[in-house]
Design a protein around this motif. Structure first.
Motif, short mmCIF file in Angstrom:
data_model
loop_
_atom_site.label_atom_id
_atom_site.label_comp_id
_atom_site.label_asym_id
_atom_site.label_seq_id
_atom_site.Cartn_x
_atom_site.Cartn_y
_atom_site.Cartn_z
N ASP A 62 -3.21 -4.09 -10.67
CA ASP A 62 -2.99 -5.27 -9.74
C ASP A 62 -2.73 -4.48 -8.35
N TYR A 63 -3.71 -5.19 -7.31
CA TYR A 63 -3.58 -4.75 -5.95
C TYR A 63 -4.00 -3.26 -5.68
N THR A 64 -4.63 -2.68 -6.76
CA THR A 64 -5.22 -1.39 -6.62
C THR A 64 -6.97 -1.57 -6.97
N LEU A 65 -7.07 -1.48 -8.21
CA LEU A 65 -8.44 -1.84 -8.69
C LEU A 65 -8.74 -3.08 -8.53
N ALA A 66 -7.86 -4.08 -9.04
CA ALA A 66 -8.13 -5.57 -8.51
C ALA A 66 -7.18 -6.01 -7.32
N GLN A 67 -8.09 -6.09 -6.11
CA GLN A 67 -7.43 -6.55 -4.88
C GLN A 67 -7.51 -8.04 -4.65
N TYR A 68 -6.19 -8.41 -5.02
CA TYR A 68 -6.02 -9.98 -4.93
C TYR A 68 -6.18 -10.49 -3.42
N LYS A 69 -6.82 -11.64 -3.38
CA LYS A 69 -6.68 -12.50 -1.95
C LYS A 69 -5.33 -13.31 -1.84
N PRO A 70 -4.44 -12.91 -0.96
CA PRO A 70 -3.19 -13.22 -0.80
C PRO A 70 -3.50 -14.98 -0.58
N GLU A 71 -4.27 -15.41 0.03
CA GLU A 71 -4.51 -16.71 0.71
C GLU A 71 -4.57 -17.64 -0.57
N THR A 72 -5.19 -16.99 -1.49
CA THR A 72 -5.47 -17.82 -2.72
C THR A 72 -4.42 -17.43 -3.81
N PHE A 73 -4.54 -16.12 -4.26
CA PHE A 73 -3.70 -15.86 -5.31
C PHE A 73 -2.19 -15.93 -5.18
N GLU A 74 -1.50 -15.49 -3.99
CA GLU A 74 -0.20 -15.65 -3.91
C GLU A 74 0.07 -17.22 -3.59
N SER A 75 -0.87 -17.99 -3.08
CA SER A 75 -0.62 -19.49 -2.91
C SER A 75 -0.39 -19.87 -4.24
N LEU A 76 -1.15 -19.58 -5.28
CA LEU A 76 -1.18 -19.91 -6.71
C LEU A 76 0.20 -19.85 -7.33
N ARG A 349 0.53 14.19 -8.57
CA ARG A 349 -0.03 13.90 -7.30
C ARG A 349 -0.22 12.49 -6.85
N THR A 350 -0.05 11.86 -5.96
CA THR A 350 0.04 10.49 -5.65
C THR A 350 -0.77 10.00 -4.56
N MET A 351 -1.41 8.59 -4.69
CA MET A 351 -1.92 8.07 -3.56
C MET A 351 -1.49 6.65 -3.56
N LEU A 352 -1.00 6.21 -2.15
CA LEU A 352 -0.64 4.75 -2.18
C LEU A 352 -1.70 4.15 -1.45
N VAL A 353 -1.95 2.99 -2.09
CA VAL A 353 -2.90 2.25 -1.66
C VAL A 353 -2.33 0.91 -0.58
N VAL A 354 -2.57 0.82 0.54
CA VAL A 354 -1.92 0.07 1.60
C VAL A 354 -2.88 -0.68 2.24
N PRO A 355 -3.34 -1.90 1.69
CA PRO A 355 -4.21 -2.62 2.27
C PRO A 355 -4.19 -3.22 3.68
N GLU A 356 -3.00 -3.18 4.00
CA GLU A 356 -2.63 -3.70 5.47
C GLU A 356 -2.96 -2.42 6.61
N LEU A 357 -3.31 -1.27 5.94
CA LEU A 357 -3.32 -0.28 6.82
C LEU A 357 -4.78 -0.34 7.54
N GLU A 358 -5.63 -0.92 7.15
CA GLU A 358 -7.13 -0.97 7.67
C GLU A 358 -6.87 -1.66 8.98
N LYS A 359 -6.09 -2.88 9.11
CA LYS A 359 -5.82 -3.36 10.40
C LYS A 359 -5.11 -2.60 11.38
#
Length: 496
Positions: A62-76, A349-359
């Motif tokens: 969740d939110y790593t391999l499967a990148q949910y759309k917050p405008e639809t998934f979180e609204s659901l 060893r770790t890698m954090l996915v931060v979708p907000e980082l792109e913007k």
């Protein structure tokens, strides 16, 4: 199902991205992949990672391999939670008319459940921005509440909730709405329900939504509506497997106890077609008691199980032939659930996915002139204040005649006026700059000039961090990720 897979991750993701094996090419190996990588898709390094030494790479779902759309998934998720609050927990029907603004909340916030406040703090845990519901708390009120205690609150106790996952944004928004509603509508919510109780009810309603399977059914019915397509994921996974790395998936609530080797949970192989569980001896299927002639497909020589339920990290290391914890790289989106545990407990060893980082990095890149202006204004403020302090010292502690005192007083008046103008210009420029990132909470990784609490956690617990998991496919699987040089204040002043 609590499960982890030691193979076959590519085929799981193909259902989302529509790839066939013949279409999968390593992104890094393609001509496009060898060009300059967009700044929003780069991988940033806090602690050195030599990919040549990595033998297995694991992923959260969740939110790593499967990148949910917050405008639809979180609204659901939000709509389902509101319905549970009304139907199961007795909240007013007016809540059913509410809507969710998925852009309002950000990660890294802290909910003060007792006071009904939402806080953003810096890495030293000083509260920099605070709201009561949706009402901005004044500086004086903020200092009186959070800044005057001899031993400041650590913000880690039961009275606080941390908004560290993208799943938490909807519940934080709903909590703020309930705080405002309770304050504005006395009697509509039982007086017995204080702010803390309302938060507890929100959490219960969220859990009910996930437990009854409604969300999963809706997503499975129309994946493209709720999950972003990322054309980099399948090539990235194929590239890693082709390079000789083992690829595995650890997902769902297996993780908290799974990460502890003392966990004695049994390891079962999962027959993926039937869902049947098969007893194993550290991953090798065992014949079923009372049915000794049963022929299991996984008993064929050189065939290994691919999907398991239960077990612990020790089982996983044996299945992947991992000799040392540092040979595993784990990729996830949750600071506490994925990154902190896997690094501090296991030594992965770790890698954090931060979708907000792109913007975030794109705004930073396009704001170089603004940042230079802010630095100049801050430097000018410091110089004026130094001059002011020097002149005040002279007036108070030196033997001066009346004429000299008059001259210094005139200079002080001029400097005070100049300082007020520069201070106002600096504050306004800084406000506008932070609003480029987010109109309410500003830059994700900063509070003013300090790293935010969220940024501090990223720096401490994530060896690597990036905006999307597919970005791994834009870099060589043998790349040596090296951190930039650390700077202390005296270093940066000399080198700037």
């Amino acid at each position: 199902m609590d499960a982890y897979c030691t193979d076959g991750v590519t085929s799981e993701i193909r259902g989302i991205n529509g790839y066939e094996d013949g279409q999968i090419l390593a992104s890094w190996a393609s001509p496009e992949g060898r060009q300059n990588i967009d700044i929003g898709k780069q991988i940033f390094c806090n602690s050195a990672v030599n990919m040549k030494n990595i033998v297995a790479i694991g992923f959260d779902m969740d939110y790593t391999l499967a990148q949910y759309k917050p405008e639809t998934f979180e609204s659901l998720a939000y709509d389902g939670t509101v319905k549970k609050l009304v139907s199961d927990l007795g909240y007013p029907k007016e809540l059913l008319e509410w809507s969710f603004d998925w852009t309002y909340m950000v990660r890294g916030l802290v909910l003060d459940k007792k006071r009904g406040n939402i806080l953003k703090m810096d890495r030293h845990k000083y509260v920099k921005v605070a709201y009561h519901g949706f009402r901005l708390i004044s500086k004086n009120e903020k200092v009186a509440t959070y800044g005057n205690t001899f031993i400041r609150d650590a913000f880690d106790g039961p009275d606080y909730a941390h908004i560290d996952t993208l799943f938490s944004l909807a519940e934080a928004y709903l909590f703020a709405q309930l705080v405002d509603f309770k304050d504005s509508n006395p009697g509509k919510i039982s007086e017995e329900k204080d702010y803390s109780c309302m938060y507890k009810d929100v959490r219960s309603a969220v859990d009910l939504c996930h437990r009854d399977g409604t969300l999963k059914k809706m997503v499975a019915k129309d994946p493209r509506k709720y999950i972003n397509e990322d054309n980099l994921i399948a090539p990235m996974l194929k590239m890693l497997k082709t390079s000789g790395r083992a690829v595995f998936l650890v997902t769902n609530s297996a993780k908290p106890s799974f990460f502890h080797d003392e966990n004695r949970a049994n390891l079962f192989a999962v027959e993926t077609e039937s869902g049947k569980l098969v007893n194993t001896d550290n991953g090798t299927p065992l014949a079923q008691v009372g049915d000794p002639d049963i022929e299991l497909p996984h008993q064929i020589p050189n065939m290994r199980c691919k999907v398991f339920q239960g077990g612990n990290v020790g089982h996983l290391h044996k299945l992947l032939h991992v000799g040392a914890s540092s040979q595993v790289l784990y990729v996830g989106d949750h600071i506490y659930g994925d990154i902190l545990r896997s690094k501090k407990v296991l030594g992965w060893r770790t890698m954090l996915v931060v979708p907000e980082l792109e913007k975030e990095v794109k705004v930073l890149s396009s704001s170089r002139d603004t940042r230079k202006k802010l630095q100049l204004l801050r430097s000018e403020r410091d110089q004026i204040e130094d001059q002011t302090h020097h002149l005040k010292w002279s007036l108070e502690h030196e033997n001066l005649d009346a004429g000299e005192k008059e001259k210094i007083s005139v200079k002080l008046d001029l400097l005070e006026s100049q300082r007020a103008r520069v201070r106002a210009a600096h504050q306004e420029s800084q406000r506008i700059f932070h609003q480029k990132f987010h109109p309410v909470w500003g830059q994700l990784m900063k509070t003013g000039y300090q790293n935010s609490r969220f940024a501090d956690q990223v720096e401490r617990f994530a060896c690597l961090y990036t905006s999307q998991v597919g970005n791994l496919g834009l870099h060589s699987p043998a790349k040596y990720y090296r951190p930039s040089e650390d700077f202390m204040p005296h270093d940066s002043d000399i080198l700037s």
